[in-house]
Motif scaffolding. Structure first.
Motif, PDB file in Angstrom:
ATOM      1  N   ILE A  73       9.574  -5.879   3.655  1.00 29.84           N
ATOM      2  CA  ILE A  73       9.251  -4.502   4.013  1.00 29.84           C
ATOM      3  C   ILE A  73       8.345  -3.832   2.983  1.00 29.84           C
ATOM      4  CG2 ILE A  73      11.199  -3.351   2.871  1.00 29.84           C
ATOM      5  CD1 ILE A  73      11.471  -1.620   5.400  1.00 29.84           C
ATOM      6  N   ALA A  74       8.164  -4.475   1.829  1.00 26.09           N
ATOM      7  CA  ALA A  74       7.348  -3.882   0.764  1.00 26.09           C
ATOM      8  C   ALA A  74       5.897  -3.636   1.180  1.00 26.09           C
ATOM      9  CB  ALA A  74       7.411  -4.762  -0.484  1.00 26.09           C
ATOM     10  N   PRO A  75       5.219  -4.540   1.928  1.00 28.04           N
ATOM     11  CA  PRO A  75       3.832  -4.253   2.319  1.00 28.04           C
ATOM     12  C   PRO A  75       3.676  -3.023   3.203  1.00 28.04           C
ATOM     13  CG  PRO A  75       4.313  -6.589   2.560  1.00 28.04           C
ATOM     14  CD  PRO A  75       5.619  -5.902   2.303  1.00 28.04           C
ATOM     15  N   ILE A  76       4.777  -2.533   3.768  1.00 26.99           N
ATOM     16  CA  ILE A  76       4.730  -1.309   4.568  1.00 26.99           C
ATOM     17  C   ILE A  76       5.137  -0.101   3.738  1.00 26.99           C
ATOM     18  CG2 ILE A  76       5.661  -0.152   6.610  1.00 26.99           C
ATOM     19  CD1 ILE A  76       6.124  -2.940   7.809  1.00 26.99           C
ATOM     20  N   ILE A  77       6.226  -0.248   2.980  1.00 30.26           N
ATOM     21  CA  ILE A  77       6.753   0.879   2.201  1.00 30.26           C
ATOM     22  C   ILE A  77       5.811   1.256   1.060  1.00 30.26           C
ATOM     23  CG2 ILE A  77       8.615   1.587   0.656  1.00 30.26           C
ATOM     24  CD1 ILE A  77       9.361   1.683   3.573  1.00 30.26           C
ATOM     25  N   LEU A  78       5.269   0.265   0.361  1.00 30.90           N
ATOM     26  CA  LEU A  78       4.439   0.546  -0.811  1.00 30.90           C
ATOM     27  C   LEU A  78       3.213   1.398  -0.470  1.00 30.90           C
ATOM     28  CD1 LEU A  78       3.805   0.165  -3.806  1.00 30.90           C
ATOM     29  CD2 LEU A  78       2.722  -2.028  -3.226  1.00 30.90           C
ATOM     30  N   PRO A  79       2.377   1.029   0.505  1.00 32.75           N
ATOM     31  CA  PRO A  79       1.240   1.904   0.814  1.00 32.75           C
ATOM     32  C   PRO A  79       1.648   3.241   1.414  1.00 32.75           C
ATOM     33  CG  PRO A  79       1.323   0.050   2.340  1.00 32.75           C
ATOM     34  CD  PRO A  79       2.320  -0.230   1.268  1.00 32.75           C
ATOM     35  N   LEU A  80       2.792   3.274   2.118  1.00 33.63           N
ATOM     36  CA  LEU A  80       3.267   4.543   2.664  1.00 33.63           C
ATOM     37  C   LEU A  80       3.619   5.517   1.545  1.00 33.63           C
ATOM     38  CD1 LEU A  80       4.259   6.381   4.961  1.00 33.63           C
ATOM     39  CD2 LEU A  80       6.447   5.168   4.856  1.00 33.63           C
ATOM     40  N   VAL A  81       4.398   5.057   0.576  1.00 34.78           N
ATOM     41  CA  VAL A  81       4.788   5.910  -0.549  1.00 34.78           C
ATOM     42  C   VAL A  81       3.567   6.284  -1.390  1.00 34.78           C
ATOM     43  CG1 VAL A  81       6.147   5.987  -2.673  1.00 34.78           C
ATOM     44  CG2 VAL A  81       7.121   4.983  -0.598  1.00 34.78           C
ATOM     45  N   THR A  82       2.691   5.321  -1.629  1.00 32.22           N
ATOM     46  CA  THR A  82       1.493   5.599  -2.419  1.00 32.22           C
ATOM     47  C   THR A  82       0.600   6.610  -1.717  1.00 32.22           C
ATOM     48  OG1 THR A  82       1.558   3.340  -3.280  1.00 32.22           O
ATOM     49  CG2 THR A  82      -0.493   4.573  -3.559  1.00 32.22           C
ATOM     50  N   LEU A 134      -0.558  -4.454  -6.832  1.00 28.41           N
ATOM     51  CA  LEU A 134       0.828  -4.842  -6.588  1.00 28.41           C
ATOM     52  C   LEU A 134       0.997  -5.376  -5.168  1.00 28.41           C
ATOM     53  CD1 LEU A 134       3.749  -4.989  -7.538  1.00 28.41           C
ATOM     54  CD2 LEU A 134       4.025  -2.573  -6.894  1.00 28.41           C
ATOM     55  N   LEU A 135       0.318  -4.750  -4.226  1.00 29.43           N
ATOM     56  CA  LEU A 135       0.378  -5.203  -2.845  1.00 29.43           C
ATOM     57  C   LEU A 135      -0.181  -6.622  -2.711  1.00 29.43           C
ATOM     58  CD1 LEU A 135       1.036  -4.422   0.112  1.00 29.43           C
ATOM     59  CD2 LEU A 135      -1.305  -3.563   0.290  1.00 29.43           C
ATOM     60  N   ALA A 136      -1.267  -6.908  -3.417  1.00 24.98           N
ATOM     61  CA  ALA A 136      -1.840  -8.263  -3.390  1.00 24.98           C
ATOM     62  C   ALA A 136      -0.861  -9.282  -3.969  1.00 24.98           C
ATOM     63  CB  ALA A 136      -3.156  -8.289  -4.158  1.00 24.98           C
ATOM     64  N   ALA A 137      -0.199  -8.909  -5.065  1.00 25.78           N
ATOM     65  CA  ALA A 137       0.785  -9.815  -5.665  1.00 25.78           C
ATOM     66  C   ALA A 137       1.950 -10.076  -4.706  1.00 25.78           C
ATOM     67  CB  ALA A 137       1.296  -9.229  -6.978  1.00 25.78           C
ATOM     68  N   ILE A 138       2.396  -9.037  -4.015  1.00 27.98           N
ATOM     69  CA  ILE A 138       3.488  -9.195  -3.051  1.00 27.98           C
ATOM     70  C   ILE A 138       3.054 -10.081  -1.891  1.00 27.98           C
ATOM     71  CG2 ILE A 138       4.898  -7.947  -1.363  1.00 27.98           C
ATOM     72  CD1 ILE A 138       4.924  -5.583  -3.325  1.00 27.98           C
ATOM     73  N   ALA A 139       1.826  -9.877  -1.424  1.00 23.35           N
ATOM     74  CA  ALA A 139       1.323 -10.690  -0.302  1.00 23.35           C
ATOM     75  C   ALA A 139       1.246 -12.168  -0.680  1.00 23.35           C
ATOM     76  CB  ALA A 139      -0.051 -10.180   0.130  1.00 23.35           C
ATOM     77  N   ILE A 140       0.801 -12.447  -1.903  1.00 26.64           N
ATOM     78  CA  ILE A 140       0.736 -13.840  -2.356  1.00 26.64           C
ATOM     79  C   ILE A 140       2.142 -14.440  -2.448  1.00 26.64           C
ATOM     80  CG2 ILE A 140       0.117 -15.315  -4.297  1.00 26.64           C
ATOM     81  CD1 ILE A 140      -2.232 -13.411  -4.821  1.00 26.64           C
ATOM     82  N   ARG A 141       3.095 -13.649  -2.952  1.00 28.83           N
ATOM     83  CA  ARG A 141       4.478 -14.135  -3.015  1.00 28.83           C
ATOM     84  C   ARG A 141       5.039 -14.403  -1.613  1.00 28.83           C
ATOM     85  NH1 ARG A 141       8.202 -17.379  -4.238  1.00 28.83           N
ATOM     86  NH2 ARG A 141      10.318 -16.566  -4.022  1.00 28.83           N
ATOM     87  N   SER A 152      -5.100  -7.922   1.796  1.00 24.47           N
ATOM     88  CA  SER A 152      -5.017  -7.427   0.414  1.00 24.47           C
ATOM     89  C   SER A 152      -6.246  -7.825  -0.395  1.00 24.47           C
ATOM     90  CB  SER A 152      -3.745  -7.960  -0.250  1.00 24.47           C
ATOM     91  OG  SER A 152      -3.778  -9.373  -0.360  1.00 24.47           O
ATOM     92  N   MET A 153      -6.808  -9.002  -0.152  1.00 25.41           N
ATOM     93  CA  MET A 153      -8.017  -9.409  -0.875  1.00 25.41           C
ATOM     94  C   MET A 153      -9.209  -8.524  -0.490  1.00 25.41           C
ATOM     95  SD  MET A 153      -7.079 -11.856  -2.877  1.00 25.41           S
ATOM     96  CE  MET A 153      -5.482 -11.018  -2.977  1.00 25.41           C
ATOM     97  N   LEU A 154      -9.363  -8.268   0.795  1.00 29.85           N
ATOM     98  CA  LEU A 154     -10.449  -7.383   1.233  1.00 29.85           C
ATOM     99  C   LEU A 154     -10.245  -5.970   0.707  1.00 29.85           C
ATOM    100  CD1 LEU A 154     -10.976  -8.434   4.976  1.00 29.85           C
ATOM    101  CD2 LEU A 154     -12.141  -9.270   2.949  1.00 29.85           C
ATOM    102  N   ALA A 155      -9.002  -5.509   0.719  1.00 30.64           N
ATOM    103  CA  ALA A 155      -8.710  -4.156   0.233  1.00 30.64           C
ATOM    104  C   ALA A 155      -9.035  -4.018  -1.247  1.00 30.64           C
ATOM    105  CB  ALA A 155      -7.243  -3.821   0.487  1.00 30.64           C
ATOM    106  N   LEU A 156      -8.693  -5.012  -2.019  1.00 25.94           N
ATOM    107  CA  LEU A 156      -8.956  -4.960  -3.454  1.00 25.94           C
ATOM    108  C   LEU A 156     -10.457  -4.897  -3.729  1.00 25.94           C
ATOM    109  CD1 LEU A 156      -7.358  -4.988  -6.088  1.00 25.94           C
ATOM    110  CD2 LEU A 156      -7.560  -7.474  -6.109  1.00 25.94           C
ATOM    111  N   ALA A 157     -11.238  -5.725  -3.025  1.00 19.82           N
ATOM    112  CA  ALA A 157     -12.683  -5.728  -3.230  1.00 19.82           C
ATOM    113  C   ALA A 157     -13.302  -4.413  -2.782  1.00 19.82           C
ATOM    114  CB  ALA A 157     -13.304  -6.900  -2.468  1.00 19.82           C
ATOM    115  N   ALA A 158     -12.920  -3.921  -1.612  1.00 23.84           N
ATOM    116  CA  ALA A 158     -13.497  -2.678  -1.098  1.00 23.84           C
ATOM    117  C   ALA A 158     -13.138  -1.485  -1.981  1.00 23.84           C
ATOM    118  CB  ALA A 158     -13.018  -2.440   0.332  1.00 23.84           C
ATOM    119  N   LEU A 159     -11.906  -1.451  -2.480  1.00 27.22           N
ATOM    120  CA  LEU A 159     -11.477  -0.335  -3.316  1.00 27.22           C
ATOM    121  C   LEU A 159     -12.232  -0.296  -4.632  1.00 27.22           C
ATOM    122  CD1 LEU A 159      -9.637   2.036  -3.905  1.00 27.22           C
ATOM    123  CD2 LEU A 159      -7.885   0.415  -4.662  1.00 27.22           C
TER     124      LEU A 159
END
Length: 540
Positions: free
Chosen positions: A9-18, A43-50, A93-100
């Motif tokens: 649930i972290a990939p949903i909760i983390l961006p919501l809270v942020t 952090l989201l990228a690390a979670i996605a890789i895990r 997450s990889m695309l998001a990191l590059a675009a950001l």
């Protein structure tokens, strides 16, 4: 239940809270908001890789199920992690990191609430990839669409506003169709949980089956609009061309949301075990995919502006994937997944690169270049001073290498991952010897169109490269920051890693395709997931 199980649930909760936190901060505190956004995305990228490693550990066809509210399926909301959803999370997450990172140079200050909208877009994307029922798919679909409406209008401008309003109108219509389709499916089956729906479809009567297939067709149209299938995707090239560079880069994954849902539902709901509804819509996907490849390739070949070239190539990519889904072959699906990752990374990198390459160009220079190409250069040759041995500036050299890499990837030329993906896809498509005559015709048509689309991309990229680097009308070297070129290099390096580790990547894709085409394990894992003992349903 260990802590790692709650990562679903972290990939949903983390961006919501942020996103909520960023909304509370003053809009003038750009540095603080950027820092929070980058930290959350990392952090989201690390979670996605895990989660990707967790999906690989579950076996060939198993899934991890998270019961929200501790209600069992199909009564409660479920999140499902398998190889496909984990792959999409990592790609996002990889695309998001590059675009950001690219946006931090200047784009994030060009309009209000960029960081909040960016995080809400990630929440909607991740939720769409993880959800196990159609209702919550609709909810997350609406979240990502609402965020995308603000992002596509980011930085304003007449052309961007006009294309953005067109984008909003088309996607609002798609969302309305989505709601109608979901309602019809629920009315026919009495459930919206994907696994429960798949179990009930073979038992439906003729009347309910007709109603369900009508709802599924409407639902499919909604996602084919998002995927860009011809003629439903005519809006896409203009919208992606008009968007700001980092927005277009992250939007490269939006068309893949439609592809993901169609792939998931077509196999789970209308696979070989669906009875009379087996293979429903596959012939339409096959025909529509072929038409989309042809339309996109012609658009690529006709494009004079690099932004439109990239937009039309999104259609080529979508058409290739839709055709692969329509073939209903596990080997073709594996090659398509590899191609999807490679093409999405390359398209995203190209959208970022376009902004850097065109920075020093006057828009009138492109018109002049086209005029000179069509009618010849009327300048007096004696007045043109020939320069011999002029050194290429370092900035242009770096941009040129990145441009050439994008050209090779998009055209599918060896030795990079674009070629490997197309080769795996076409090799699997022509393998079946027991295919029907109609399927053999479709297969060789697909083969021809893929080759034609690659040739079109190569010719268009060569033409654009010559105008930009070899014989530019204006000889101005653009000013490029490290944080702008680094995301482009990062995405291209991911494509290089995909090439070097092609064997391991293809093994993962083959296991993913096998699990998709044998959905019995998915259905069993979802429907048999037991609530946590000692905790009442609802979390009390």
């Amino acid at each position: 239940m260990g802590w790692s199980d709650h990562l679903l649930i972290a990939p949903i909760i983390l961006p919501l809270v942020t996103g909520a936190l960023l909304l509370l901060l003053d809009e003038r505190r750009h540095a603080l908001k950027a820092l929070i956004n980058v930290a959350s995305t990392l952090l989201l990228a690390a979670i996605a890789i895990r989660l990707l490693t967790m999906a690989g550990e579950t076996g060939e066809a198993a899934s991890r199920v998270y019961l929200l509210g501790n209600w069992p399926a199909p009564f409660g909301i479920v999140l499902v992690l398998d190889r496909l959803s984990a792959l999409m999370l990592v790609l996002t997450s990889m695309l998001a990191l590059a675009a950001l990172v690219f946006s931090l140079a200047r784009w994030h200050r060009s309009g209000p609430h960029f960081h909040t909208l960016f995080q809400l877009l990630l929440m909607g994307l991740n939720g769409a990839f993880l959800t196990g029922d159609l209702f919550n798919l609709f909810v997350f679909f609406e979240v990502l669409l609402a965020a995308s409406y603000g992002l596509i209008l980011h930085s304003s401008g007449p052309f961007r506003v006009r294309a953005g309003m067109h984008y909003i109108a088309v996607n609002l219509a798609g969302a309305a169709l989505f709601l109608v389709g979901v309602s019809l499916v629920y009315g026919a089956s009495g459930t919206l949980n994907m696994a429960d729906l798949a179990a009930r479809i073979p038992e439906l009567g003729a009347t309910d089956r007709t109603l369900l297939e009508g709802g599924a067709a409407i639902l499919g149209v909604a996602f084919l609009i998002k995927a860009g299938m011809w003629p439903l995707g005519l809006w896409l090239p203009n919208a992606y061309t008009a968007a700001a560079a980092p927005v277009a880069a992250i939007f490269a994954i939006l068309s893949k949301v439609g592809i993901y849902v169609i792939l998931r539902l077509s196999i789970v709901l209308f696979g070989a075990d669906a009875g009379a509804s087996a293979s429903f819509g596959s012939s339409w996907l096959l025909a529509g995919g072929l038409a989309t490849i042809a339309f996109g390739a012609i658009g690529v070949l006709a494009s004079q502006a690099m932004g439109r070239l990239a937009g039309f190539y999104v259609l080529v990519s979508s058409g290739t994937l839709l055709t692969a889904i329509g073939m209903e072959n596990a080997g073709v699906t594996a090659g398509a997944l590899y191609y999807m990752v490679s093409s999405t990374l390359a398209i995203s990198a190209f959208f970022l690169l376009i902004e850097l390459v065109e920075r020093a160009q006057d828009p009138a220079a492109n018109v002049l270049a086209v005029t000179m190409e069509a009618y010849g250069d009327d300048l007096d040759e004696e007045e043109q001073e020939e320069e011999v041995g002029v050194a290429v500036p370092a900035t242009l050299a770096v941009l040129g290498v990145c441009f050439a890499s994008c050209a090779i990837l998009l055209a599918g030329m060896p030795p990079l991952s674009g070629f490997i993906g197309k080769f795996a896809l076409l090799a699997a498509a022509i393998q079946p010897a027991d295919a029907s005559p109609a399927m053999r015709v479709a297969t060789w048509t697909f083969f021809s169109l893929v080759i034609f689309s690659g040739l079109s991309a190569m010719l268009a990229m060569m033409r654009a490269g010559i105008r930009t680097f070899w014989a530019p009308v204006e000889g101005v070297v653009p000013r490029v920051l490290v944080m702008e070129i680094a995301p482009v290099a990062f995405l291209l390096l991911l494509c290089l890693a995909l090439t070097v580790q092609a064997g391991a990547a293809m093994r993962y894709m083959e296991a993913t395709a096998l699990s998709l085409h044998q959905p019995s394990a998915y259905l069993h894992d979802v429907l048999s997931a037991a609530p946590v003992p000692g905790v009442k349903a609802g979390g009390h």
